[in-house]
Design an enzyme around this catalytic site. Sequence first.
Site, mmCIF file in Angstrom:
data_model
loop_
_atom_site.group_PDB
_atom_site.id
_atom_site.type_symbol
_atom_site.label_atom_id
_atom_site.label_comp_id
_atom_site.label_asym_id
_atom_site.label_seq_id
_atom_site.Cartn_x
_atom_site.Cartn_y
_atom_site.Cartn_z
ATOM 1 C CG ASP A 117 -0.272 -0.043 2.529
ATOM 2 O OD1 ASP A 117 0.605 -0.907 2.715
ATOM 3 O OD2 ASP A 117 -0.612 0.774 3.413
ATOM 4 C CG ASP A 233 2.866 1.939 7.560
ATOM 5 O OD1 ASP A 233 2.447 3.099 7.403
ATOM 6 O OD2 ASP A 233 2.372 0.943 7.005
#
Length: 358
Positions: A117, A233
Site C-alpha cells: 500500500d 508506518d
Amino acid sequence: MTRNQRAALWIAAIIGVGALSAWLFQRPIGMWLFDRAVERGVARDPLAALPDGLHVGLCGTGSPLPARERAASCTVVIAGKAMFVVDAGEGAARNISLMGLPNGQIRALFLTHFHSDHIDGMGPMMLLRWTASGNRSPLPVHGPTGVEGVIAGFNAAYTLDNGYRTAHHGAQITPLAAAGAIAMPFDVPASPTVVYDAGGLRVTAFAVDHRPVQPSVGYRFDYKGRSVVISGDTAASRSLETASQGADLLIHEALQPKMVKTLAAQLDNVGRKQTAQIMRDILDYHASPAQAADSARTAGVKMLVLSHVVPSMPSPYLNAAFLDGAEDHFDGPIIVGEDGEYFSLPANGTAIERGRWF
C-alpha cells in the site's frame, strides 16, 4: 384567481420551460459546461499561489483496507516550488492530479518501506510524470536498501507499455530514456542521516519500528526554517521522537485498537477467520492516536496530523471516537487527516495554514 395563484402559475411555467429547454438542448448545454470545466481545470495551479516555504498535501491518508474516501499512503511535500512525494500507494497519482498538482513536476519519490500500500501506485505516477513533463530522465526513487528490486520490477512491468507510447506519440513527447524510475538506495541509518540536500531542502532519513517489516524509515524535511516529519508506518518509536525534535508538523500514522478489535470480532462472527486474524496481527506494529500524540509531545512538535488512518473514518463525526482521548496527551492541535488537505508553512515563520485542494 388570486394574485398569489397567478404568481405560482407563472413560476411553475418558467420552471417548466427551463426544464424543457434543458432537455431539448442537453447536448449543446453539456458541451458548454464541459468546455468551461476544462478551462478552469487546466488553468488551475495551486503551486503558483503558494508563498516560499514548506508545504504538505495529503494525497493518500488510507491503508490497505479499502475505503471510498481515502487513497493509500501518499504525502506531497513542496519546498518553494519543488515538489516531492513520500510513498505512492494506490490512487496516489490520481489524487495528486485531482488536487491540481502536476505529476510531471515531481522531482523525486521517497519510499518509507515496501509494503504494497506504499508502492502499488507507482506505475501511474511514473507514467504521468513521464508523459506530461518534458523530463529527460526517469523518476528518482529514494529508499532504503531493497528499493533496487522494487524499481526493477516496476520498470520491467511497464516495458511494453512504454514502447507502445513512444511508438504512438514519438520520442520528442515520450522519450524512452525518461520512462520509469531509477533507484536511489541508501543504507538503513543507525541514527538520523541526510539522504538528500539540494536547493535549500534537506531530507533526513531515520529508522522506525515496523517489525517484522525491515527496512522501514521515516523522513524529516527541512527548508528555510520550517520542518515536517513523515513517520511512515511505525509502532511508537524513540528514533522518530529524536528525529522530530522541534519540528513544525508531524505527519504520523495511526491505528485505533478498539475499532480494529471490533472489526476483527465481527469478521470472526461472519466466518471470515483469515481476515479477522490479519486484523489482530496488525495491532502490534502500528501506533495508536494516543501513542502518536505522546510522541508529538515528547518531540515538542507544534502540530500533529494523523494519516494512514486504520480503520478509515467515513465521516469527521467519527474522529472523536477514533482519537479516543488522544487530545489529552498533546497540547497542540491534532488533526485526523483527509485526502486533499494541505498545510502551508511560510519560510522563516511560525504559522501553519490549513486548507483543501479538493
